[in-house]
Design an enzyme around this catalytic site. Structure first.
Site, mmCIF file in Angstrom:
data_model
loop_
_atom_site.group_PDB
_atom_site.id
_atom_site.type_symbol
_atom_site.label_atom_id
_atom_site.label_comp_id
_atom_site.label_asym_id
_atom_site.label_seq_id
_atom_site.Cartn_x
_atom_site.Cartn_y
_atom_site.Cartn_z
ATOM 1 N N ASP A 64 -28.589 8.047 22.556
ATOM 2 C CA ASP A 64 -29.395 6.878 22.902
ATOM 3 C C ASP A 64 -30.677 7.328 23.596
ATOM 4 O OD1 ASP A 64 -29.641 3.949 23.212
ATOM 5 O OD2 ASP A 64 -29.413 4.378 25.357
ATOM 6 N N GLU A 76 -31.975 9.128 18.897
ATOM 7 C CA GLU A 76 -32.738 7.896 18.693
ATOM 8 C C GLU A 76 -34.193 8.180 19.079
ATOM 9 O OE1 GLU A 76 -33.008 3.241 20.221
ATOM 10 O OE2 GLU A 76 -32.057 4.765 21.486
ATOM 11 N N ASP A 116 -30.270 -2.922 17.385
ATOM 12 C CA ASP A 116 -31.463 -3.121 18.214
ATOM 13 C C ASP A 116 -32.494 -4.045 17.587
ATOM 14 O OD1 ASP A 116 -31.019 -1.664 20.557
ATOM 15 O OD2 ASP A 116 -31.450 0.226 19.561
#
Length: 585
Positions: free
Chosen positions: A338, A367, A442
């Site tokens: 993340d 990410e 997201d």
């Protein structure tokens, strides 16, 4: 004529990234120059007069630095009429044909990577399926939960709650549908038939919220999801069916309601919130009082960790018992990180070493929303694809380009330019491991985005009530099929967000996180996605083949994948093969 095209092997050989210490021949075409100088930058500026072939080609072979990093070059042209011109990359830094700059200049980029850089075999060209664990499937026997501050939905078909945290405006995310690890295991046959190779799980560790990006205890599975043994059983069962499981590593921040911070005293620990006597106090940054601390993006429920803290690093990376190796030994095949660009390069390097020590074939995927070869984060230029940090990244730039093409906001030329740019700057082992996605937790659901019904201008209540009309849904499905065609035709890993293949819709989170519609799937859409993923899974050409892109017109491009004795990763291919896709919107 003044011309250099960094996407073409005629102008750069070998084209694309280069291993450290190897030669690259650069060519410039001009029939009006008296002299052309190659200017380079890799820590210092150097200049090389290029050799003229007597016609119009100027050539120079330059050796890449011995250390991995970024190598930049452009051209100084001494014109026959006495002018001095500068020629470099275009403004968007996507390479290809360059331009003359009247002042200032953008340079062309060569990514110089470690010759020993390898990425895990299982991820090359794999089909990835992303699961938000609370919302995929719950087993008949629910897990035991010892928390009293959560709302448990009794029916799988209820709509989710959308209440907001008054401190930050972010949604509270305290309602749960009870999806479990055993529930996922019970659906492995569904995933196998869909053509899935890799299951990517959003966070599964104990946390307060349903998204679990507010980690409460990295050493324990959230009780609502199951137990560590049930996780191990899931990984074993997935392996038995030819699938790998990767986990979401949230290492930039923890939850305020955690063993480590313990804002509310829910944990039997002396948390950082209790004061300097806590063993975790130096994991965080307090600015005066215990209620004034650095948090992720200003969200108080997510206190930011000091990734440079030795104690925190030891907790994460210690041999065998550190969090990174611990869950690899428990059955995971690696980590999706993340907000990887909020982790320092030093932290990422140590994380990579820790993961690869646990399993040399463990995946470390980040990410990163922008170009991962030249990302600027916190004032630092970072290259994540030289072999010392990430194996690969989530491919958001490709997502944006595909969505723009599918919705007629960009042309086939724009899409091809982005595809060719990534071939230019990403080493093949990195490129063929890219998580090529359209939907994710997201962003609004893919179908909403594809028909222009993301609802970003609506209040939360109206976002919750928004439903696509039959005409909007039909348009969105047609465009989603085009997106899947592209994902399966291009190098990398076609990625499906749970429920997209079943016709699930919704605005941005939390409404993109509704339960999987097991009782009301769009069977035709599912069958289309399954057929495409299965063909991709079975095709050596699509998993490892070289890629060429040709633009026919604004609305059409042709993608050719082929093997010609070698594959794109440099391995000897035991057969020749070719697949050609003509994509029209």
């Amino acid at each position: 004529m003044l011309l250099h095209d960094s996407h073409s092997p005629l102008f750069r050989q070998p084209s694309g990234p280069a291993p450290a210490g190897t030669p690259v021949t650069i060519r410039f075409l001009s029939d009006e120059a008296a002299c052309v100088v190659l200017r380079t930058w890799a820590g210092r500026e150097l200049a090389y007069p290029m050799q003229f072939d007597g016609d119009k080609a100027w050539t120079y072979t330059v050796f890449m630095p011995e250390e991995p990093g970024l190598f930049w070059y452009d051209f100084i042209i001494y014109h026959q009429d006495g002018r001095i011109l500068r020629y470099g990359n275009r403004e968007d830094m996507l390479g290809g044909e360059g331009r003359v700059w009247p002042e200032g200049i953008q340079s062309f980029q060569i990514t110089v990577y470690d010759p020993s850089f390898t990425t895990p075999n299982f991820i090359h060209g794999a089909n990835i399926y992303q699961i938000f664990p609370d919302r995929f499937h719950r087993a008949a026997t629910a897990s035991v939960d010892d928390r009293t501050d959560r709302h448990i939905h009794q029916s799988w078909d209820e709509d989710l709650l959308a209440d907001s945290d008054p401190r930050s405006g972010d949604h509270m995310a305290l309602d749960f549908f009870g999806g479990t690890l055993t529930g996922i295991r019970e659906k492995l046959s569904y995933l196998k038939e869909l053509g899935v190779d890799v299951i990517y799980l959003n966070p599964i560790f104990r946390a307060r919220s349903n998204h679990r990006y507010d980690t409460g205890d990295y050493t324990k599975i959230d009780p609502l999801l199951g137990t560590e043994e049930e996780f191990r059983e899931l990984c074993r069962a997935a392996k038995a069916q030819g699938m790998d499981v990767i986990l979401d590593g949230v290492f930039s921040h923890t939850g305020e309601d955690s063993l480590y911070f313990n804002h509310f005293g829910h944990y039997d620990s002396i948390g950082a919130y209790q004061g300097p006597e806590s063993p975790y106090y130096d994991w965080y940054t307090f600015k005066g009082s215990r209620d004034d601390y650095t948090c992720w993006w200003g969200i108080p429920s997510l206190p930011a960790c000091r990734k440079d803290n030795p104690s925190y690093q030891d907790f994460m990376f210690r041999d065998q018992e550190g969090i990174v190796p611990r869950w690899i030994h428990a059955g995971s095949s690696g980590w999706r990180l993340d907000v990887a660009d909020e982790l320092s390069m030093d932290f990422l390097r140590k994380l990579r070493v820790s993961a690869k020590k646990a399993d040399p074939q463990a995946l470390v995927l980040g990410e990163v929303w922008e170009d991962a070869s030249a990302k600027v984060s916190y004032g630092e230029l970072r290259c994540y694809c030289t072999g010392d940090t990430l194996d690969s990244v989530m491919n958001y730039p490709l997502r944006d380009a595909i969505l723009a093409f599918a919705t007629s906001q960009g042309t086939a030329y724009d899409l091809a330019r982005l595809i060719n740019h990534q071939a230019e700057v990403y080493p093949p082992q990195f490129r063929y491991s890219l998580m090529n996605l359209i939907g994710s937790h997201d962003r609004p659901r893919a179908l909403n985005t594809l028909c222009g019904r993301e609802g970003n201008d609506l209040c939360k209540a109206d976002q919750q009530a928004l439903r696509l009309t039959p005409a909007e849904y039909e348009l969105a499905v047609r465009r989603y099929k085009l997106c899947v065609d592209l994902l399966c035709a291009l190098p990398g890993c076609p990625t499906v967000y749970y429920g997209d293949e079943a016709g699930l819709t919704g605005c941005r989170d939390p409404f993109c996180r509704r339960p999987f519609p097991w009782a009301r799937q769009d069977k035709a859409l599912h069958d289309f996605v399954a057929a495409k993923l299965t063909h991709h899974q079975e095709s050596v050409v699509l998993k490892y083949g070289h890629c060429q892109v040709e633009v026919i017109d604004d609305d059409t491009l042709t993608i050719t994948r082929f093997l010609n004795g070698t594959d794109a990763l440099g391995h000897v291919a035991d057969k020749h093969g070719k697949e050609v896709f003509t994509i029209r919107r």
